[in-house]
Design an enzyme around this catalytic site. Structure first.
Site, PDB file in Angstrom:
ATOM      1  N   ARG A   1      -3.816 -19.289  -7.669  1.00  0.00           N
ATOM      2  CA  ARG A   1      -2.379 -19.497  -7.619  1.00  0.00           C
ATOM      3  C   ARG A   1      -1.805 -20.880  -7.570  1.00  0.00           C
ATOM      4  NH1 ARG A   1      -0.467 -14.747  -4.662  1.00  0.00           N
ATOM      5  NH2 ARG A   1       1.882 -14.907  -4.319  1.00  0.00           N
TER       6      ARG A   1
ATOM      7  N   ARG B   1      10.254  -2.114  -2.281  1.00  0.00           N
ATOM      8  CA  ARG B   1       8.965  -1.821  -2.007  1.00  0.00           C
ATOM      9  C   ARG B   1       8.564  -1.259  -0.606  1.00  0.00           C
ATOM     10  NH1 ARG B   1       4.579  -6.029  -3.503  1.00  0.00           N
ATOM     11  NH2 ARG B   1       5.974  -7.399  -2.359  1.00  0.00           N
TER      12      ARG B   1
HETATM   13  P1  AP5 Z   1       1.091 -11.631  -2.233  1.00  0.00           P
HETATM   14  O1  AP5 Z   1       0.849 -10.531  -1.505  1.00  0.00           O
HETATM   15  O2  AP5 Z   1       0.159 -12.073  -3.446  1.00  0.00           O
HETATM   16  O3  AP5 Z   1       2.584 -11.378  -3.055  1.00  0.00           O
HETATM   17  P2  AP5 Z   1       3.203 -11.527  -4.434  1.00  0.00           P
HETATM   18  O4  AP5 Z   1       2.528 -12.400  -5.435  1.00  0.00           O
HETATM   19  O5  AP5 Z   1       4.257 -12.147  -4.060  1.00  0.00           O
HETATM   20  O6  AP5 Z   1       3.058 -10.456  -5.252  1.00  0.00           O
HETATM   21  P3  AP5 Z   1       3.682  -8.976  -4.646  1.00  0.00           P
HETATM   22  O7  AP5 Z   1       2.329  -8.556  -3.801  1.00  0.00           O
HETATM   23  O8  AP5 Z   1       4.889  -9.012  -3.904  1.00  0.00           O
HETATM   24  O9  AP5 Z   1       3.749  -8.109  -5.917  1.00  0.00           O
HETATM   25  P4  AP5 Z   1       2.904  -7.456  -6.849  1.00  0.00           P
HETATM   26  O10 AP5 Z   1       2.586  -8.140  -8.399  1.00  0.00           O
HETATM   27  O11 AP5 Z   1       1.462  -6.968  -6.132  1.00  0.00           O
HETATM   28  O12 AP5 Z   1       3.584  -6.180  -7.058  1.00  0.00           O
HETATM   29  P5  AP5 Z   1       3.315  -4.599  -6.635  1.00  0.00           P
HETATM   30  O13 AP5 Z   1       2.358  -4.142  -7.542  1.00  0.00           O
HETATM   31  O14 AP5 Z   1       3.476  -4.653  -5.098  1.00  0.00           O
HETATM   32  O15 AP5 Z   1       1.214 -12.949  -1.685  1.00  0.00           O
HETATM   33  C1  AP5 Z   1       1.895 -13.038  -0.185  1.00  0.00           C
HETATM   34  C2  AP5 Z   1       2.174 -14.542   0.082  1.00  0.00           C
HETATM   35  O16 AP5 Z   1       0.620 -14.701   0.790  1.00  0.00           O
HETATM   36  C3  AP5 Z   1       2.373 -15.499  -0.681  1.00  0.00           C
HETATM   37  O17 AP5 Z   1       4.068 -15.719  -0.878  1.00  0.00           O
HETATM   38  C4  AP5 Z   1       1.591 -16.692  -0.101  1.00  0.00           C
HETATM   39  O18 AP5 Z   1       2.377 -17.239   0.990  1.00  0.00           O
HETATM   40  C5  AP5 Z   1       0.688 -16.132   0.464  1.00  0.00           C
HETATM   41  N1  AP5 Z   1      -0.582 -16.312  -0.600  1.00  0.00           N
HETATM   42  C6  AP5 Z   1      -1.031 -15.218  -1.329  1.00  0.00           C
HETATM   43  N2  AP5 Z   1      -2.228 -15.553  -2.258  1.00  0.00           N
HETATM   44  C7  AP5 Z   1      -2.241 -16.950  -2.032  1.00  0.00           C
HETATM   45  C8  AP5 Z   1      -2.899 -17.968  -2.953  1.00  0.00           C
HETATM   46  N3  AP5 Z   1      -3.792 -17.584  -3.694  1.00  0.00           N
HETATM   47  N4  AP5 Z   1      -2.497 -19.316  -2.459  1.00  0.00           N
HETATM   48  C9  AP5 Z   1      -1.555 -19.709  -1.376  1.00  0.00           C
HETATM   49  N5  AP5 Z   1      -0.769 -18.719  -0.940  1.00  0.00           N
HETATM   50  C10 AP5 Z   1      -0.994 -17.427  -1.189  1.00  0.00           C
HETATM   51  O19 AP5 Z   1       4.837  -4.121  -7.009  1.00  0.00           O
HETATM   52  C11 AP5 Z   1       6.088  -4.312  -6.680  1.00  0.00           C
HETATM   53  C12 AP5 Z   1       6.891  -3.170  -6.395  1.00  0.00           C
HETATM   54  O20 AP5 Z   1       7.378  -2.699  -7.683  1.00  0.00           O
HETATM   55  C13 AP5 Z   1       6.358  -1.837  -5.599  1.00  0.00           C
HETATM   56  O21 AP5 Z   1       7.336  -1.233  -4.836  1.00  0.00           O
HETATM   57  C14 AP5 Z   1       5.974  -1.164  -6.842  1.00  0.00           C
HETATM   58  O22 AP5 Z   1       5.831   0.278  -6.416  1.00  0.00           O
HETATM   59  C15 AP5 Z   1       6.876  -1.292  -7.976  1.00  0.00           C
HETATM   60  N6  AP5 Z   1       6.337  -1.614  -9.291  1.00  0.00           N
HETATM   61  C16 AP5 Z   1       4.907  -1.930  -9.622  1.00  0.00           C
HETATM   62  N7  AP5 Z   1       5.023  -1.801 -11.136  1.00  0.00           N
HETATM   63  C17 AP5 Z   1       6.253  -1.310 -11.462  1.00  0.00           C
HETATM   64  C18 AP5 Z   1       6.813  -1.054 -12.759  1.00  0.00           C
HETATM   65  N8  AP5 Z   1       5.999  -0.943 -13.965  1.00  0.00           N
HETATM   66  N9  AP5 Z   1       8.056  -0.524 -12.881  1.00  0.00           N
HETATM   67  C19 AP5 Z   1       8.593  -0.155 -11.955  1.00  0.00           C
HETATM   68  N10 AP5 Z   1       8.304  -0.396 -10.411  1.00  0.00           N
HETATM   69  C20 AP5 Z   1       7.154  -1.111 -10.466  1.00  0.00           C
HETATM   70 MG    MG Z   2       0.688  -7.512  -4.334  1.00  0.00          MG
END
Ligand code: AP5
Ligand code: MG
Length: 217
Positions: free
Chosen positions: A87, A126
């Site tokens: 990231r 979500r």
């Molecule tokens: P992390 O858990 O990785 O969160 P994120 O990157 O913010 O991503 P999300 O998990 O929120 O989204 P996603 O892309 O996985 O979407 P999802 O499939 O769930 O990180 C959390 C925290 O941890 C960070 O803020 C940081 O503090 C720390 N961290 C993690 N990794 C780090 C690193 N490498 N370095 C430093 N800090 C780190 O989908 C979202 C929603 O949308 C769901 O409800 C789903 O059902 C819906 N959905 C999915 N696809 C679609 C679609 N095509 N159409 C409609 N709805 C959809």
């Molecule tokens: Mg995720």
């Protein structure tokens, strides 16, 4: 196969990784999920990560790089798909170096592209299962019974960082610190931009098309 799935918060990384691992027999390594497990278990690492995660900032590189190196060591020969890591540029460079020490490299980078205007609604709607990690959405991907996981009937929860205010910070963090990785990888590997503003099924088909082509080579 060693895959990196890049994309903003709410772009669908977790949702699509579940499909990818089911089809190709890979290990799903989500840095966010690992951090949440550490927090739930009350470990030192989890405690250190907490305030960063809850404010939408990144956890410091040294913590993440070590945590993910340990997770990658346990991956099967079939390979892994990385979700949420790397990231930062530093994380990407360290990942490349550590794979290179074993004569390995990332095979493909899939970049989920989605407008900021779409992701806030996705994230605030979500709900996830605290037991099995299944992910739902109150409108787009409803569970069969409201509020309960289809797999194990556990009560679905909302992540503490899924409020509109923290999502705004997470998006700002993404644009400033993570988006530059797309160019890093475009100079150093095979990157495919995928339109992730479509339905989850359409995105899955587009990803499988790229991965099937890679498997066939
Ligand atoms: P992390 O858990 O990785 O969160 P994120 O990157 O913010 O991503 P999300 O998990 O929120 O989204 P996603 O892309 O996985 O979407 P999802 O499939 O769930 O990180 C959390 C925290 O941890 C960070 O803020 C940081 O503090 C720390 N961290 C993690 N990794 C780090 C690193 N490498 N370095 C430093 N800090 C780190 O989908 C979202 C929603 O949308 C769901 O409800 C789903 O059902 C819906 N959905 C999915 N696809 C679609 C679609 N095509 N159409 C409609 N709805 C959809
Ligand atoms: Mg995720």
């Amino acid at each position: 196969m060693r895959i990196v799935l890049l994309g903003a918060p709410g772009s669908g990384k977790g949702t699509q990784c579940k499909q990818i691992v089911a089809r190709y027999g890979l290990l799903h390594l989500s840095s966010g999920d690992i951090l949440r497990q550490e927090r739930a278990s009350g470990t030192e690492l989890g405690k250190k990560a907490q305030s960063y995660m809850d404010s939408g900032a990144l956890v410091p590189d040294e913590i993440i790089i070590e945590m993910m190196a340990k997770a990658i060591e346990k991956a099967p020969d079939a390979g892994f798909v990385l979700d949420g890591f790397p990231r930062t540029l530093n994380q990407a460079v360290e990942l490349d170096k550590s794979l290179a020490r074993d004569g390995l490299a990332i095979d493909i980078i899939l970049n989920l592209e989605v407008d900021d205007s779409i992701v806030t609604g996705r994230i605030t709607g979500r709900r996830s299962c605290p037991k099995c990690g299944a992910v739902y959405h109150i409108e787009n991907m409803k569970p069969k019974s409201e509020g309960l996981c289809d797999n194990d009937d556990a009560e679905l929860i909302q992540r503490p960082d899924d409020t509109a205010e923290v999502v705004a910070n997470r998006l700002e963090t993404y644009h400033r610190q993570t988006k530059p990785l797309v160019n890093y990888y475009k100079n150093n590997g095979t990157v495919f931009d995928i339109d992730a503003g479509r339905s989850a099924d359409e995105v899955k088909v587009a990803l499988f098309e790229k991965l099937d082509a890679l498997v066939a080579t």
